[in-house]
Write an enzyme that holds these catalytic residues in place. Sequence first.
Site, PDB file in Angstrom:
ATOM      1  CG  HIS A 133      15.290  25.591  58.949  1.00 41.17           C
ATOM      2  ND1 HIS A 133      14.297  25.592  59.911  1.00 41.17           N
ATOM      3  CD2 HIS A 133      16.423  25.989  59.591  1.00 41.17           C
ATOM      4  CE1 HIS A 133      14.799  25.978  61.068  1.00 41.17           C
ATOM      5  NE2 HIS A 133      16.087  26.227  60.902  1.00 41.17           N
ATOM      6  CG  ASN A 223      19.913  31.752  68.653  1.00 43.51           C
ATOM      7  OD1 ASN A 223      20.761  30.897  68.496  1.00 43.51           O
ATOM      8  ND2 ASN A 223      19.572  32.607  67.686  1.00 43.51           N
ATOM      9  CG  ASP A 268      23.758  32.334  66.896  1.00 46.75           C
ATOM     10  OD1 ASP A 268      23.174  31.251  67.062  1.00 46.75           O
ATOM     11  OD2 ASP A 268      23.720  32.949  65.819  1.00 46.75           O
ATOM     12  CG  ASN A 269      24.502  27.995  68.029  1.00 50.23           C
ATOM     13  OD1 ASN A 269      23.336  27.693  68.281  1.00 50.23           O
ATOM     14  ND2 ASN A 269      24.959  28.086  66.790  1.00 50.23           N
TER      15      ASN A 269
END
Length: 354
Positions: A133, A223, A268-269
């Site tokens: 990012h 996600n 999440d992951n």
Amino acid sequence: MGKLLALAVVGLVGALIGERLLGFRNRMNASRELKAKRLPNCHLIKGLETGSEDIEILPNGLAFISSGLKYPGIPSFSPDKRGEILLLDLNEQNPRPVELRISRGFDLASFNPHGISTYIGDDDSVYLFVVNHPQYKSTVELFKYVEDDNSLVHLKTIKHELLPSVNDIVALSPDSFYATNDHYFTGLPLMMLEMFLGLSWTNVIYYSPKEVREVASGFYSANGINLSPDGQYVYVADIMDHNIHVLQKHANFSLTPLKVLQLDTLIDNISVDPYTGDLWVGCHINGLKLFFYDPENLPGSEVLRIQDILSEKPTVSQVYVDDGSVIQGSSVATVYGKKLLIGTVFHRALSCEL
């Protein structure tokens, strides 16, 4: 009559805002609290102080770690420190993370790594895909790992209009992957508005040099993403809907929804045990504590293990819970042998013996 109409409009708007606020709090699990459930043989990993958002472990025990993420709305304890990819050799007795040197020409100053994925080629070459990012935009960086000198050779930067807000990635070949977009909009105000309104506009994208297309949609916030060991199924976490979607992968890389496993936490992951097929997931107990950070009311961590996810009744086990006093904001959990690694969005990392 005009006043009555105005009052009615105000009332409707107020009711709509109230309904959206209630929905937002529910999606954030704003009232959820858990008692600590720690493992007996755990220690914080020295040298990991500014996040370990995603972790990928090779079959030989080398673990790649994405560290230093700066993400809109999420705190950072070292806002001026650039991101980095670290390597941890889990075969060592007391492993210490080492930063991997990146080849010249790559913009290290703006490196802001998020989700990562590895692919081992036919010649045993190791490719590392990194969601990046720079300036809070989204790119995918493709590297080749050179074990002789612990370095990464940057091969290319991938940008595409269908990849505006990439969160996680799973490699399919040396130059193709699936990626999740966690928001439809970019920029913090619109991202927060999207979350508040509960828009299910995020998706999964298939990328190859010849073709880029949407292959799954309708997520509140897509996600973590990963593959089953046989490569036939894709797992996608919808963090704001508290569930994991199971999709069947076809020869043309299209995806067909098969089932949804509903949970009571913000997933999440997703890591997949290559031998058992078990899913290990890092979760956020209470999303409000993560996005509205208060040092007096810390965001906790939760790790789940999911067995037999393709069966009618998968087994979901709560392996680890912390109130934030040890580890804050768990984003990933992954295993190597009897070792469990727990990574976080912006905090430290934990190693436990199972």
